[in-house]
Design an enzyme around this catalytic site. Structure first.
Site, short mmCIF file in Angstrom:
data_model
loop_
_atom_site.label_atom_id
_atom_site.label_comp_id
_atom_site.label_asym_id
_atom_site.label_seq_id
_atom_site.Cartn_x
_atom_site.Cartn_y
_atom_site.Cartn_z
N ASN A 1 39.57 39.10 8.44
CA ASN A 1 40.13 37.89 7.83
C ASN A 1 39.07 37.26 6.95
O ASN A 1 37.99 36.89 7.42
CB ASN A 1 40.59 36.90 8.90
CG ASN A 1 41.84 37.39 9.61
OD1 ASN A 1 42.80 37.80 8.97
ND2 ASN A 1 41.82 37.37 10.92
N LEU B 1 46.51 51.34 22.23
CA LEU B 1 45.67 51.15 23.41
C LEU B 1 46.47 50.44 24.49
O LEU B 1 47.24 49.53 24.21
CB LEU B 1 44.42 50.34 23.04
CG LEU B 1 43.54 50.96 21.94
CD1 LEU B 1 42.36 50.05 21.62
CD2 LEU B 1 43.06 52.34 22.33
N GLU C 1 37.97 41.59 13.24
CA GLU C 1 38.74 41.60 14.48
C GLU C 1 38.82 43.01 15.06
O GLU C 1 38.96 43.99 14.35
CB GLU C 1 40.14 41.05 14.23
CG GLU C 1 40.13 39.66 13.61
CD GLU C 1 41.42 38.90 13.81
OE1 GLU C 1 42.39 39.49 14.33
OE2 GLU C 1 41.45 37.72 13.46
N ARG D 1 45.64 25.82 21.46
CA ARG D 1 46.44 25.45 20.29
C ARG D 1 47.69 24.71 20.76
O ARG D 1 48.56 25.31 21.41
CB ARG D 1 46.85 26.69 19.50
CG ARG D 1 45.70 27.51 18.94
CD ARG D 1 46.24 28.52 17.95
NE ARG D 1 45.21 29.46 17.51
CZ ARG D 1 45.36 30.29 16.49
NH1 ARG D 1 46.50 30.31 15.81
NH2 ARG D 1 44.38 31.12 16.14
N HIS E 1 41.54 41.30 22.67
CA HIS E 1 41.37 41.00 21.24
C HIS E 1 40.06 40.24 21.09
O HIS E 1 39.93 39.10 21.51
CB HIS E 1 42.55 40.15 20.74
CG HIS E 1 42.52 39.89 19.26
ND1 HIS E 1 43.58 40.18 18.44
CD2 HIS E 1 41.56 39.38 18.46
CE1 HIS E 1 43.28 39.84 17.20
NE2 HIS E 1 42.04 39.36 17.19
N ARG F 1 38.45 34.43 5.55
CA ARG F 1 38.61 32.98 5.48
C ARG F 1 38.08 32.36 6.77
O ARG F 1 37.64 33.06 7.68
CB ARG F 1 40.10 32.63 5.34
CG ARG F 1 40.94 33.25 6.45
CD ARG F 1 42.35 32.72 6.50
NE ARG F 1 43.23 33.51 7.35
CZ ARG F 1 43.28 33.45 8.67
NH1 ARG F 1 42.46 32.63 9.33
NH2 ARG F 1 44.12 34.19 9.37
N GLY G 1 52.20 40.09 13.24
CA GLY G 1 53.06 40.92 14.10
C GLY G 1 54.30 41.46 13.41
O GLY G 1 55.05 42.22 14.02
N VAL H 1 41.44 29.63 12.42
CA VAL H 1 41.93 28.46 13.17
C VAL H 1 40.97 28.13 14.32
O VAL H 1 40.68 26.97 14.60
CB VAL H 1 43.35 28.73 13.73
CG1 VAL H 1 43.83 27.56 14.59
CG2 VAL H 1 44.33 29.00 12.60
N LYS I 1 46.68 54.95 17.21
CA LYS I 1 46.77 55.14 18.65
C LYS I 1 46.98 53.77 19.29
O LYS I 1 46.32 52.80 18.93
CB LYS I 1 45.48 55.76 19.17
CG LYS I 1 45.43 55.96 20.68
CD LYS I 1 46.38 57.03 21.15
CE LYS I 1 46.25 57.26 22.66
NZ LYS I 1 47.27 58.20 23.17
#
Length: 449
Positions: free
Chosen positions: A289, A203, A275, A337, A208, A291, A165, A294, A201
């Protein structure tokens, strides 16, 4: 197969890899800073070695220290876990140059996907749907105005080298664009040493959604469905579930095949996650990603696979044991988490654990490095546990998560356990009706931010 693997990480993910090594009959080496000398991953590994003082830059991010630890202990391979050096192409190259094996993708793929513009261009070339946006970086405010006007407001400005972020700002209209553009560049420069940004753009109400992929590096690849990671605070994931509550089997099959085909064409090796933002039935690529994630346990739960074991097998040159026609979803899984943070402001809460009791029972998995008397150090991420539940369907998984949260005891520090207890009472959560903006609005209403 390897005789000995060094785990270049700490906490619950280091334990996760150590357990996989143990089941495979492979000796494990834990590295640790002086602050982690009493950590559970140090106690559980077959060997341990101190690699430096508490600051990550002097220990877990020190490439020479980790490579020296391999030489001293005779480890043949390095598993990076997630975070730290897991997506550092320079480190991967150094590992290979020292005659060791990096358990993960090749440096070229990490480098390719580490740059957001290159990643988007690569995804587009591979047939992965992308968000409308600028062609490459945007060098100045005049270009930003032109690009934004062409695609229409609102737009989002993102750091090319960004993550978490940082270097990311939304401009609702042209009047807000200049401040957002300059702020994003300044943040990017401070956080990553690179002030290049691009524009996409924005959304309005997306979810996600991420697709778990796995390749053998020889042109074979599979997908293991999606995870919905829409519950986020400041672009950090809080709760993840699989399968996604709003994804149809047809949508899963379509986007999964696109992603698996792309990974196969890249000859990508190991685990990866592609993603997306998902809105109105359409997927839009965000990033890849390179890897283990999490939240990988929810995928393991519904597919009945061990992703870490598969990572190790492929890195050792063994054939991938996963076949697409043998992969099918069983039930529903959710991960919460648990962070050592003080509500309502989410300030870190390090300190000594006076009492710890993990929940148990059917369909409950607790990935944590906590124990009675353990001192959570102030130097690292505040994630202290991952509570994963699996049920025959989403309703059962939610009920099981609620029950497990009420069994879980972590005394001595503040945690986010009460947050999840409150969240599960919300009708929107029970229905699975939320977007990436839902949690922050709820927190503003319930906690004042």
């Amino acid at each position: 197969m390897f005789d000995k693997i060094l785990i270049a990480n700490r906490g619950e993910i280091a334990l996760r890899v150590i357990r996989a090594c143990s089941e495979m009959g492979i000796a494990s080496v834990a590295v640790h800073s002086t602050a982690d000398s009493d950590a559970m991953h140090v106690r559980m590994a077959d060997e341990s070695i101190c690699i430096g003082p508490p600051p990550p830059s002097a220990s877990y991010l020190s490439m020479p220290a980790i490579l020296s630890a391999c030489e001293i202990t005779g480890a043949q391979a390095i598993h990076p876990g997630y975070g730290f050096l897991s997506e550092n192409a320079q480190f991967v190259q150094m590992v290979e140059d020292h005659g060791l094996t990096f358990i993960g993708p090749r440096a070229e793929h990490i480098r390719m996907m580490g740059d957001k513009i290159t990643a988007k261009e690569t995804a587009k070339a591979l047939g992965i749907p992308v968000v409308p946006g600028s062609q490459g970086g945007v060098p100045d405010i005049e270009t930003a105005r032109r690009v934004s006007a062409e695609m229409g407001f609102p737009v989002i400005i993102k750091a090319t080298a960004g993550g978490g972020g940082r270097g990311m700002k939304v401009a609702a209209d042209e009047a807000a664009l200049e401040v957002a553009f300059r702020t994003a560049r300044a943040e990017a420069k401070a956080a990553f040493g690179n002030d290049e940004v691009y524009i996409e753009k924005y959304l309005q109400r997306p979810r996600h959604i991420e697709i778990q992929v796995f390749g053998d590096g020889r042109g074979n690849a599979v997908h293991l469905g999606e995870r919905d990671c829409s519950l986020q605070r400041r672009h950090q994931k809080v709760l993840e579930e699989a399968p996604g509550p709003v994804i149809t089997p047809e949508q899963r099959d379509r986007i999964g095949r696109i992603c698996a085909d792309a990974v196969a064409r890249l000859q990508y090796a190991g685990a990866g996650t592609i993603e997306f933002l998902f809105e109105d039935g359409e997927f839009y690529f965000i990033e890849m990603n390179t890897r283990l994630q999490v939240e990988h346990p929810v995928t393991e739960a519904i597919y009945g696979v061990d992703l870490v074991r598969e990572q190790i097998r492929v890195a050792a040159g063994e054939p991938m044991s996963l076949r697409q026609d043998q992969l099918s979803i069983r039930g529903h899984a959710i991960e919460a988490r648990i962070n050592a943070e003080r509500l309502p402001n989410f300030a870190p809460s390090p300190g000594r654990i006076s009492q710890y009791h993990a929940p148990g029972g059917l369909g409950v998995r607790m990935d944590s490095a906590l124990y009675d008397g353990y001192v959570i150090p102030p130097y690292y991420d505040s994630l202290i546990a991952k509570l994963i539940v699996h049920g025959r369907d989403r309703t059962e998984a939610l009920a099981r998560l609620n029950r497990a949260l009420n069994e879980l005891i972590v005394d001595g520090v503040d945690t986010t356990i009460p947050l999840f207890v409150d969240l599960l009472k919300e009708p929107d959560i029970q229905r699975g009706d939320y977007s990436i903006h839902w949690l922050e609005r709820w927190l503003e209403r319930e906690y004042g931010g």
